[in-house]
Design a protein around this motif. Sequence first.
Motif, short mmCIF file in Angstrom:
data_model
loop_
_atom_site.label_atom_id
_atom_site.label_comp_id
_atom_site.label_asym_id
_atom_site.label_seq_id
_atom_site.Cartn_x
_atom_site.Cartn_y
_atom_site.Cartn_z
N VAL A 66 6.87 12.42 -0.07
CA VAL A 66 7.12 11.99 1.30
C VAL A 66 5.98 12.41 2.21
N ASP A 67 5.51 13.64 2.05
CA ASP A 67 4.38 14.13 2.84
C ASP A 67 3.14 13.28 2.60
N LEU A 68 2.89 12.97 1.32
CA LEU A 68 1.71 12.19 0.96
C LEU A 68 1.75 10.80 1.59
N VAL A 69 2.90 10.15 1.49
CA VAL A 69 3.04 8.81 2.08
C VAL A 69 2.88 8.87 3.59
N ILE B 243 0.84 -1.20 0.00
CA ILE B 243 0.00 0.00 0.00
C ILE B 243 0.88 1.25 0.00
N GLY B 244 1.92 1.27 0.86
CA GLY B 244 2.83 2.41 0.88
C GLY B 244 3.55 2.60 -0.45
N ALA B 245 3.92 1.47 -1.08
CA ALA B 245 4.59 1.56 -2.38
C ALA B 245 3.66 2.14 -3.44
N GLY C 201 14.77 12.71 6.24
CA GLY C 201 14.87 14.11 6.64
C GLY C 201 13.59 14.88 6.36
N ARG C 202 13.07 14.71 5.16
CA ARG C 202 11.80 15.37 4.82
C ARG C 202 10.67 14.84 5.69
N PHE C 203 10.71 13.54 5.99
CA PHE C 203 9.66 12.94 6.82
C PHE C 203 9.65 13.57 8.21
N ARG C 204 10.82 13.73 8.83
CA ARG C 204 10.88 14.35 10.17
C ARG C 204 10.45 15.80 10.13
N GLU C 205 10.72 16.46 9.00
CA GLU C 205 10.35 17.88 8.89
C GLU C 205 8.86 18.08 8.69
N ALA C 206 8.23 17.22 7.89
CA ALA C 206 6.83 17.43 7.50
C ALA C 206 5.83 16.72 8.41
N ILE C 207 6.23 15.59 9.00
CA ILE C 207 5.30 14.77 9.78
C ILE C 207 5.68 14.84 11.24
N ASP C 208 4.74 15.25 12.09
CA ASP C 208 5.01 15.29 13.52
C ASP C 208 4.32 14.11 14.21
N LEU C 209 4.53 14.02 15.51
CA LEU C 209 3.97 12.90 16.26
C LEU C 209 2.45 12.94 16.34
N THR C 210 1.86 14.11 16.04
CA THR C 210 0.40 14.19 16.08
C THR C 210 -0.23 13.23 15.08
N GLN C 211 0.36 13.14 13.90
CA GLN C 211 -0.18 12.24 12.89
C GLN C 211 -0.07 10.78 13.34
N PHE C 212 1.03 10.46 13.99
CA PHE C 212 1.21 9.13 14.53
C PHE C 212 0.17 8.83 15.61
N ALA D 23 -0.88 9.81 4.59
CA ALA D 23 -1.84 8.76 4.22
C ALA D 23 -1.65 7.50 5.05
N VAL D 24 -0.41 7.07 5.20
CA VAL D 24 -0.16 5.82 5.91
C VAL D 24 -0.40 5.97 7.40
N LEU D 25 0.12 7.03 8.00
CA LEU D 25 0.01 7.17 9.46
C LEU D 25 -1.42 7.46 9.90
N ARG D 26 -2.10 8.34 9.21
CA ARG D 26 -3.42 8.77 9.68
C ARG D 26 -4.53 7.78 9.33
N GLU D 27 -4.52 7.21 8.14
CA GLU D 27 -5.68 6.45 7.69
C GLU D 27 -5.38 5.03 7.23
N LEU D 28 -4.45 4.90 6.29
CA LEU D 28 -4.31 3.61 5.61
C LEU D 28 -3.85 2.49 6.54
N ALA D 29 -2.83 2.73 7.34
CA ALA D 29 -2.35 1.67 8.24
C ALA D 29 -3.43 1.24 9.24
N PRO D 30 -4.10 2.17 9.93
CA PRO D 30 -5.15 1.72 10.86
C PRO D 30 -6.30 1.00 10.18
N ILE D 31 -6.77 1.52 9.04
CA ILE D 31 -7.95 0.93 8.41
C ILE D 31 -7.61 -0.41 7.77
N ILE D 32 -6.42 -0.53 7.16
CA ILE D 32 -6.02 -1.80 6.56
C ILE D 32 -5.86 -2.86 7.64
#
Length: 376
Positions: A202-205, A180-182, A302-313, A208-217
């Motif tokens: 990177v932001d999109l992945v 799914i991530g791929a 690096g982009r992941f740490r910059e764009a995604i915070d722990l709130t999304q997790f 999408a994965v942290l907020r919705e796709l991983a929990p729902i899948i």
Amino acid sequence: MSDNEQYMLTEQGQTLLVKARGDWTFENAKVLYERLSDWQDSTDLTEVRYDFSEMTELDTSGAYLLARVLEGAEGERRSWNIDQGSKGQMTLMKAACEALRGDPPTHTRQWYDTLIRLGIATERFGKEVWETLAFIGHFFSVLGRLLLTPTKIRWKSVVALIEDVGLDAAPIVMVLSFFIGAVIAYMGANLLASFGASVFMVDLVGFAVLRELAPIITAILLAGRSDSAFTAQIGAMKMRQEIDAMTVIGLDTYETLVVPRAIACVVVTPILTFLAMMSGIFGGMLVAWSGGADISPVMFLGRFREAIDLTQFGVGLVKTPIFGLIIAIIGCRQGLAVTGSVESLGSRTTTSVVQAIFAVIAVDAMFAILFYQIGV
């Protein structure tokens, strides 16, 4: 009046009551035919009513023999009705009686039959909702009592179920989340490359994965794998009367079967979701590196740490225990609703999976609206 070990014929006015007992099958059709032939019917009877409450088996031979009592004097055909009997017996007897009487095929009215089916479905839905609410109320009362006395919880069963529901399901959850991530990364790369903004893949992945796709899948996989297993296991116990035996010896069904499964699902679902998140992000990172986007793992992280915070997790994980509880409740409730037939077991298992997936998606939508309203 004629009484026999396999049938009883009683006249009430112009009505003949036929009470069938035992097996009415091809194996004993000859004996039944001879016994019924010895009975001389009255000519003033106009109606036949059947009672199959004590009948164990019925096939086409038995149905034909029972339909013979519709024959009156001079070839007249009496009216008939079935007072008690299963759905299968009624269907078979209806076919035999209509064939003997020479009745023409029943003409259906499409609009009328549609309304009838709609009414039956509405009644079934209301009954299902009521019984589910009653089950939930009983479950939480038992759970609350056990939480006040934790020593009564069957922890060995909980640990065994955690292994069955969680550890055994981890590989399939991680593999599916990886793909799914791929897929999300490939879609983002193709879409964003036209704007010269491939790095935002990177932001999109991440979102999408942290907020919705991983929990729902994860929840959908548990609904298809563990929820159906709960229904099948408890339903098989119900069919073999093991649950009745447990009740007789003083064991609470909810304490023994339902609460351990619910605790196991609540514990396991966040863990599986975390593994799905990591696997999905790894799949996206691998595609970003080797799929033509020219984003190295270092740049991706690096982009992941910059764009995604722990709130999304946290948004992704906070709803997973609710998903696990819903899956366990629906699976156990449908299992306890199984009757004595294999058809009921298959039907309840299918219903269990469908209801669990629907409930998970509906609750996820409610969480999405809630998080949007509070600005998370």
